[in-house]
Design a protein around this motif. Sequence first.
Motif, PDB file in Angstrom:
ATOM      1  N   GLY A 190      -0.475  -1.517  -8.222  1.00 54.20           N
ATOM      2  CA  GLY A 190      -1.594  -2.256  -7.677  1.00 54.20           C
ATOM      3  C   GLY A 190      -1.455  -2.691  -6.228  1.00 54.20           C
ATOM      4  N   LEU A 191      -0.308  -2.449  -5.599  1.00 53.28           N
ATOM      5  CA  LEU A 191      -0.173  -2.814  -4.189  1.00 53.28           C
ATOM      6  C   LEU A 191      -0.960  -1.870  -3.292  1.00 53.28           C
ATOM      7  CD1 LEU A 191       3.600  -3.803  -3.912  1.00 53.28           C
ATOM      8  CD2 LEU A 191       1.594  -5.276  -4.198  1.00 53.28           C
ATOM      9  N   LEU A 192      -1.182  -0.663  -3.780  1.00 50.80           N
ATOM     10  CA  LEU A 192      -1.974   0.326  -3.062  1.00 50.80           C
ATOM     11  C   LEU A 192      -2.909   0.973  -4.072  1.00 50.80           C
ATOM     12  CD1 LEU A 192      -2.377   1.897  -0.359  1.00 50.80           C
ATOM     13  CD2 LEU A 192      -0.709   3.549  -1.231  1.00 50.80           C
ATOM     14  N   THR A 193      -4.195   1.039  -3.737  1.00 55.16           N
ATOM     15  CA  THR A 193      -5.159   1.675  -4.633  1.00 55.16           C
ATOM     16  C   THR A 193      -5.929   2.752  -3.887  1.00 55.16           C
ATOM     17  OG1 THR A 193      -6.853   0.021  -4.128  1.00 55.16           O
ATOM     18  CG2 THR A 193      -5.484  -0.366  -6.077  1.00 55.16           C
ATOM     19  N   ARG A 194      -6.333   3.751  -4.643  1.00 58.22           N
ATOM     20  CA  ARG A 194      -7.219   4.789  -4.098  1.00 58.22           C
ATOM     21  C   ARG A 194      -8.615   4.378  -4.546  1.00 58.22           C
ATOM     22  NH1 ARG A 194      -6.210  10.957  -3.288  1.00 58.22           N
ATOM     23  NH2 ARG A 194      -4.092  10.329  -3.734  1.00 58.22           N
ATOM     24  N   HIS A 195      -9.317   3.662  -3.677  1.00 62.19           N
ATOM     25  CA  HIS A 195     -10.598   3.081  -4.067  1.00 62.19           C
ATOM     26  C   HIS A 195     -11.764   4.053  -3.917  1.00 62.19           C
ATOM     27  CE1 HIS A 195     -12.025   2.260   0.081  1.00 62.19           C
ATOM     28  NE2 HIS A 195     -10.749   2.188   0.337  1.00 62.19           N
ATOM     29  N   ARG A 196     -11.499   5.196  -3.280  1.00 62.41           N
ATOM     30  CA  ARG A 196     -12.537   6.224  -3.161  1.00 62.41           C
ATOM     31  C   ARG A 196     -11.978   7.523  -3.730  1.00 62.41           C
ATOM     32  NH1 ARG A 196     -13.397  10.095   0.378  1.00 62.41           N
ATOM     33  NH2 ARG A 196     -12.074   9.301   2.044  1.00 62.41           N
ATOM     34  N   PHE A 205      -7.821   4.709   0.786  1.00 66.24           N
ATOM     35  CA  PHE A 205      -6.845   3.774   0.226  1.00 66.24           C
ATOM     36  C   PHE A 205      -7.081   2.353   0.707  1.00 66.24           C
ATOM     37  CE2 PHE A 205      -4.827   7.922   0.358  1.00 66.24           C
ATOM     38  CZ  PHE A 205      -4.394   8.052  -0.954  1.00 66.24           C
ATOM     39  N   ALA A 206      -6.711   1.408  -0.140  1.00 57.56           N
ATOM     40  CA  ALA A 206      -6.727  -0.012   0.211  1.00 57.56           C
ATOM     41  C   ALA A 206      -5.418  -0.618  -0.279  1.00 57.56           C
ATOM     42  CB  ALA A 206      -7.907  -0.718  -0.437  1.00 57.56           C
ATOM     43  N   ALA A 207      -4.855  -1.500   0.522  1.00 59.56           N
ATOM     44  CA  ALA A 207      -3.586  -2.134   0.159  1.00 59.56           C
ATOM     45  C   ALA A 207      -3.790  -3.624  -0.054  1.00 59.56           C
ATOM     46  CB  ALA A 207      -2.547  -1.887   1.244  1.00 59.56           C
ATOM     47  N   SER A 208      -2.999  -4.169  -0.942  1.00 60.02           N
ATOM     48  CA  SER A 208      -3.014  -5.592  -1.237  1.00 60.02           C
ATOM     49  C   SER A 208      -2.376  -6.376  -0.095  1.00 60.02           C
ATOM     50  CB  SER A 208      -2.213  -5.835  -2.528  1.00 60.02           C
ATOM     51  OG  SER A 208      -1.913  -7.200  -2.676  1.00 60.02           O
ATOM     52  N   SER A 209      -2.829  -7.589   0.111  1.00 60.46           N
ATOM     53  CA  SER A 209      -2.217  -8.450   1.125  1.00 60.46           C
ATOM     54  C   SER A 209      -0.786  -8.827   0.745  1.00 60.46           C
ATOM     55  CB  SER A 209      -3.064  -9.716   1.318  1.00 60.46           C
ATOM     56  OG  SER A 209      -3.133 -10.450   0.112  1.00 60.46           O
ATOM     57  N   ARG A 210      -0.382  -8.546  -0.492  1.00 61.30           N
ATOM     58  CA  ARG A 210       0.997  -8.837  -0.919  1.00 61.30           C
ATOM     59  C   ARG A 210       2.020  -7.981  -0.178  1.00 61.30           C
ATOM     60  NH1 ARG A 210       1.413  -8.172  -7.087  1.00 61.30           N
ATOM     61  NH2 ARG A 210      -0.040  -6.498  -6.654  1.00 61.30           N
ATOM     62  N   VAL A 211       1.561  -6.927   0.516  1.00 60.73           N
ATOM     63  CA  VAL A 211       2.503  -6.103   1.294  1.00 60.73           C
ATOM     64  C   VAL A 211       2.733  -6.678   2.688  1.00 60.73           C
ATOM     65  CG1 VAL A 211       1.914  -3.992   0.029  1.00 60.73           C
ATOM     66  CG2 VAL A 211       0.759  -4.497   2.208  1.00 60.73           C
ATOM     67  N   SER A 212       1.990  -7.720   3.047  1.00 59.79           N
ATOM     68  CA  SER A 212       2.118  -8.312   4.381  1.00 59.79           C
ATOM     69  C   SER A 212       3.553  -8.784   4.617  1.00 59.79           C
ATOM     70  CB  SER A 212       1.154  -9.489   4.528  1.00 59.79           C
ATOM     71  OG  SER A 212       1.231 -10.020   5.834  1.00 59.79           O
ATOM     72  N   GLY A 213       4.110  -8.366   5.740  1.00 58.27           N
ATOM     73  CA  GLY A 213       5.475  -8.735   6.102  1.00 58.27           C
ATOM     74  C   GLY A 213       6.551  -7.934   5.406  1.00 58.27           C
ATOM     75  N   LEU A 269      -0.165  -0.498   6.513  1.00 55.48           N
ATOM     76  CA  LEU A 269       0.062  -1.148   7.806  1.00 55.48           C
ATOM     77  C   LEU A 269      -1.089  -2.091   8.160  1.00 55.48           C
ATOM     78  CD1 LEU A 269       1.564   1.902   9.705  1.00 55.48           C
ATOM     79  CD2 LEU A 269       2.787  -0.204   9.057  1.00 55.48           C
ATOM     80  N   GLU A 270      -2.315  -1.674   7.857  1.00 52.40           N
ATOM     81  CA  GLU A 270      -3.472  -2.533   8.114  1.00 52.40           C
ATOM     82  C   GLU A 270      -3.416  -3.808   7.285  1.00 52.40           C
ATOM     83  OE1 GLU A 270      -7.071  -0.267   7.579  1.00 52.40           O
ATOM     84  OE2 GLU A 270      -6.486   1.168   9.133  1.00 52.40           O
ATOM     85  N   ALA A 271      -2.789  -3.737   6.111  1.00 52.63           N
ATOM     86  CA  ALA A 271      -2.653  -4.911   5.242  1.00 52.63           C
ATOM     87  C   ALA A 271      -1.463  -5.780   5.640  1.00 52.63           C
ATOM     88  CB  ALA A 271      -2.527  -4.474   3.784  1.00 52.63           C
ATOM     89  N   GLY A 272      -0.722  -5.350   6.659  1.00 48.59           N
ATOM     90  CA  GLY A 272       0.353  -6.189   7.178  1.00 48.59           C
ATOM     91  C   GLY A 272       1.765  -5.734   6.926  1.00 48.59           C
ATOM     92  N   SER A 273       1.951  -4.574   6.311  1.00 45.81           N
ATOM     93  CA  SER A 273       3.325  -4.058   6.148  1.00 45.81           C
ATOM     94  C   SER A 273       3.943  -3.896   7.526  1.00 45.81           C
ATOM     95  CB  SER A 273       3.328  -2.697   5.449  1.00 45.81           C
ATOM     96  OG  SER A 273       2.900  -2.819   4.127  1.00 45.81           O
ATOM     97  N   VAL A 274       5.222  -4.232   7.634  1.00 52.14           N
ATOM     98  CA  VAL A 274       5.886  -4.122   8.936  1.00 52.14           C
ATOM     99  C   VAL A 274       6.508  -2.745   9.156  1.00 52.14           C
ATOM    100  CG1 VAL A 274       6.295  -6.590   9.176  1.00 52.14           C
ATOM    101  CG2 VAL A 274       8.018  -5.167   8.055  1.00 52.14           C
ATOM    102  N   GLN A 275       6.716  -2.013   8.074  1.00 45.13           N
ATOM    103  CA  GLN A 275       7.287  -0.673   8.164  1.00 45.13           C
ATOM    104  C   GLN A 275       6.920   0.098   6.904  1.00 45.13           C
ATOM    105  OE1 GLN A 275      11.562  -0.613   8.386  1.00 45.13           O
ATOM    106  NE2 GLN A 275      11.659   1.540   8.854  1.00 45.13           N
ATOM    107  N   VAL A 276       6.572   1.374   7.072  1.00 44.61           N
ATOM    108  CA  VAL A 276       6.295   2.242   5.927  1.00 44.61           C
ATOM    109  C   VAL A 276       7.092   3.518   6.114  1.00 44.61           C
ATOM    110  CG1 VAL A 276       4.549   3.532   4.628  1.00 44.61           C
ATOM    111  CG2 VAL A 276       3.950   1.322   5.649  1.00 44.61           C
ATOM    112  N   GLU A 277       7.906   3.837   5.129  1.00 47.08           N
ATOM    113  CA  GLU A 277       8.640   5.096   5.104  1.00 47.08           C
ATOM    114  C   GLU A 277       8.170   5.882   3.895  1.00 47.08           C
ATOM    115  OE1 GLU A 277      12.821   4.320   5.298  1.00 47.08           O
ATOM    116  OE2 GLU A 277      12.688   3.553   7.333  1.00 47.08           O
TER     117      GLU A 277
END
Length: 115
Positions: free
Chosen positions: A37-43, A64-72, A96-104
């Motif tokens: 649920g941290l990332l959903t494919r809403h379309r 895709f849409a990401a939860s604000s829980r990924v912020s920081g 990244l738009e939801a606030g993740s500081v790094q995505v690998e």
Amino acid sequence: MVALPLHTRRYHARKYDQAQLLAGALAKATGRKAPVGLLTRHRETQRQVGLSEAERANNVAGAFAASSRVSGQRVLLVDDVFTTGATARAAASALLEAGSVQVEMLTLARAFSLE
């Protein structure tokens, strides 16, 4: 760890999400978590098979849409196959738009053509 999700309709048709299964197994083996649920494919998107790189990018843009829980958070995005990277880039952008500081990105396989 965040699995690259299927759309709900595709998940219900398949009855499993291969990326979530991979992320769950990896999380268990490494003592980490892979919450759903941290990332959903809403379309819903069409299958990428047979599409050009540009068509793939257009197909998944904004899907895709990401939860604000990924912020920081630093996120490891997990999927089964990496082809052109269009899906990974679209998902990473949402994180990244939801606030993740790094995505690998980590995938089980890399698809390519010898042509």
